[in-house]
Design a protein around this motif. Structure first.
Motif, short mmCIF file in Angstrom:
data_model
loop_
_atom_site.label_atom_id
_atom_site.label_comp_id
_atom_site.label_asym_id
_atom_site.label_seq_id
_atom_site.Cartn_x
_atom_site.Cartn_y
_atom_site.Cartn_z
N MET A 136 -145.06 -50.80 -66.55
CA MET A 136 -145.34 -49.77 -65.57
C MET A 136 -146.13 -48.64 -66.24
N ARG A 137 -147.25 -48.28 -65.67
CA ARG A 137 -148.07 -47.19 -66.22
C ARG A 137 -147.58 -45.87 -65.62
N TRP A 138 -146.89 -45.09 -66.43
CA TRP A 138 -146.36 -43.85 -65.90
C TRP A 138 -146.66 -42.63 -66.77
N GLN A 139 -146.97 -42.84 -68.05
CA GLN A 139 -147.19 -41.71 -68.94
C GLN A 139 -148.38 -40.87 -68.49
N GLY A 140 -148.22 -39.56 -68.59
CA GLY A 140 -149.32 -38.66 -68.29
C GLY A 140 -149.57 -38.43 -66.82
N ARG A 141 -148.66 -38.90 -65.97
CA ARG A 141 -148.86 -38.74 -64.53
C ARG A 141 -147.94 -37.66 -63.97
N ARG A 142 -148.20 -37.25 -62.75
CA ARG A 142 -147.47 -36.15 -62.13
C ARG A 142 -145.99 -36.45 -61.99
N GLY A 143 -145.16 -35.46 -62.32
CA GLY A 143 -143.73 -35.58 -62.11
C GLY A 143 -143.31 -34.84 -60.86
N SER A 144 -142.10 -35.06 -60.45
CA SER A 144 -141.57 -34.42 -59.25
C SER A 144 -140.95 -33.06 -59.58
N SER A 145 -141.02 -32.16 -58.61
CA SER A 145 -140.35 -30.86 -58.76
C SER A 145 -138.94 -30.92 -58.19
N ASN A 146 -138.57 -32.07 -57.63
CA ASN A 146 -137.25 -32.21 -56.99
C ASN A 146 -136.22 -32.83 -57.92
N ILE A 147 -136.23 -32.38 -59.18
CA ILE A 147 -135.28 -32.84 -60.18
C ILE A 147 -134.31 -31.70 -60.50
N GLU A 148 -133.03 -32.00 -60.44
CA GLU A 148 -131.99 -31.05 -60.84
C GLU A 148 -131.35 -31.61 -62.11
N ASN A 200 -144.84 -52.28 -53.52
CA ASN A 200 -146.12 -52.73 -52.96
C ASN A 200 -147.10 -51.56 -52.87
N HIS A 201 -146.65 -50.46 -52.28
CA HIS A 201 -147.54 -49.31 -52.08
C HIS A 201 -147.85 -48.59 -53.39
N ALA A 202 -146.88 -48.55 -54.31
CA ALA A 202 -147.11 -47.89 -55.59
C ALA A 202 -148.20 -48.60 -56.38
N GLY A 203 -148.16 -49.93 -56.33
CA GLY A 203 -149.18 -50.70 -57.02
C GLY A 203 -150.57 -50.44 -56.46
N ALA A 204 -150.66 -50.37 -55.13
CA ALA A 204 -151.95 -50.15 -54.49
C ALA A 204 -152.44 -48.71 -54.65
N ARG A 205 -151.52 -47.76 -54.59
CA ARG A 205 -151.90 -46.34 -54.61
C ARG A 205 -152.16 -45.82 -56.01
N PHE A 206 -151.32 -46.18 -56.96
CA PHE A 206 -151.39 -45.59 -58.29
C PHE A 206 -151.92 -46.56 -59.35
N GLY A 207 -151.98 -47.84 -59.04
CA GLY A 207 -152.36 -48.82 -60.05
C GLY A 207 -151.37 -48.85 -61.19
N SER A 208 -150.12 -48.54 -60.87
CA SER A 208 -149.08 -48.40 -61.90
C SER A 208 -148.36 -49.70 -62.23
N ILE A 209 -148.51 -50.70 -61.37
CA ILE A 209 -147.79 -51.96 -61.57
C ILE A 209 -148.54 -52.84 -62.58
N GLU A 210 -147.83 -53.25 -63.61
CA GLU A 210 -148.40 -54.12 -64.63
C GLU A 210 -147.83 -55.52 -64.49
N PRO A 211 -148.50 -56.53 -65.10
CA PRO A 211 -147.95 -57.89 -65.05
C PRO A 211 -146.52 -57.93 -65.56
N GLY A 212 -145.66 -58.56 -64.82
CA GLY A 212 -144.27 -58.67 -65.21
C GLY A 212 -143.37 -57.63 -64.59
N ASP A 213 -143.94 -56.56 -64.02
CA ASP A 213 -143.11 -55.49 -63.47
C ASP A 213 -142.27 -55.96 -62.29
N ILE A 214 -142.88 -56.69 -61.38
CA ILE A 214 -142.13 -57.14 -60.20
C ILE A 214 -141.04 -58.11 -60.62
N ALA A 215 -141.32 -58.95 -61.60
CA ALA A 215 -140.29 -59.86 -62.12
C ALA A 215 -139.14 -59.07 -62.72
#
Length: 285
Positions: A1-13, A211-226
């Motif tokens: 999953m490609r997540w480094q360097g991307r926007r985080g949420s402000s809704n974290i406590e 499904n939508h995360a892969g299309a919107r962010f290109g964050s899904i890598e091979p093997g992620d769904i598995a």
């Protein structure tokens, strides 16, 4: 999953800088002792929260500061990015349907904390509390998921977050309140069966998110769904009961079998639409 360097949420406590310890005359659980208690709960399928929360009487819980490790910080950032992804995906889906999405808050904690739905601990596992519209997550659960349950990979962890957020989506849609009203009037076996449909729908919604995360962010890598589907299998009721040395008893299931959980995640991922996730209308799960 490609997540480094991307926007985080402000809704974290983030409550992880406070650790719970029983006062004088009571029991202190920490380090390996805490881990042992948590694993007993997971393996035996028993909520051991009372052992972690303490009881009224002598002592009582006090809070003391705890420094976050580098791993704690990284896991927090990962959860924040994943939560932000769910916010964007579900906001888009709700907008397409002509509605608005009000995101959940995600509470990060270590050891124990409190919620309107009761004590939260590593023994309860991650959960969503509709009373305060918050997801509660002890990030140590990711270690349990990988080392004890055999579900490795960052997208396995993302699936856990997406599943709990999916319960918030159910709450936003009015599904959760209606289902819980039905459970309150049902027998124990019927209540469990309704719970299974709630959980499988959350798995399906998690697939829609993927499904939508892969299309919107290109964050899904091979093997992620598995990885996600493996995680779904590993936390099926039948798998957990067998792992605890017990014969699976379907009438006690509250989340669905390994095959069901994997199947409903796949349905949501393949369809990319919440219309594919009506577990309540399904004759066979």
């Amino acid at each position: 999953m490609r997540w480094q360097g991307r926007r985080g949420s402000s809704n974290i406590e983030d409550r992880r800088r406070s650790g719970a310890r029983r006062g004088s005359g009571g029991i202190q659980i920490g380090g390996l002792g805490l881990v042992a208690v948590v694993l007993i709960g997971w393996v035996l399928g028993v909520d051991v929260t009372p052992l972690l929360n303490g009881t009224a009487g002598d002592g009582g819980w006090t809070q003391e500061g705890a420094e976050l490790t580098e791993q704690d910080i990284q896991v927090g950032e990962f959860v924040s990015v994943t939560l932000a992804d769910t916010e964007e995906v579900w906001s888009d889906i709700f907008a397409q349907a002509g509605g608005g999405y009000d995101p959940a808050t995600l509470v990060l904690f270590k050891g124990v904390t409190q919620s309107p739905c009761g004590g939260a601990s590593g023994a309860t596992g991650p959960f969503y509390c509709p009373s305060d519209r918050k997801v509660y997550l002890d990030t140590a659960f990711f270690d349990t998921l990988e080392r004890q349950l055999g579900a490795k990979g960052d997208f396995a962890a993302a699936y856990v977050v997406a599943h709990e957020v999916a319960h918030h989506v159910q709450n936003e849609l009015g599904i959760l309140a209606e289902a819980n009203q039905m459970r309150a009037k049902a027998s124990e076996a019927q209540s469990n069966a309704i719970s299974v449909r709630i959980e499988l729908q959350a798995d399906c919604f998690s697939g829609v998110f993927a499904n939508h995360a892969g299309a919107r962010f290109g964050s899904i890598e091979p093997g992620d769904i598995a990885e996600a589907m493996n995680a779904a299998r590993r936390i099926g009721d039948d798998t957990l009961q067998r792992s605890a040395g017990r014969v699976p008893m379907p009438h006690t299931f509250t989340h669905g079998t390994a095959a069901q959980r994997e199947d409903w995640f796949r349905r949501g991922y393949d369809a990319g639409s919440i219309e594919a996730c009506d577990t309540f209308a399904a004759r066979r799960l």
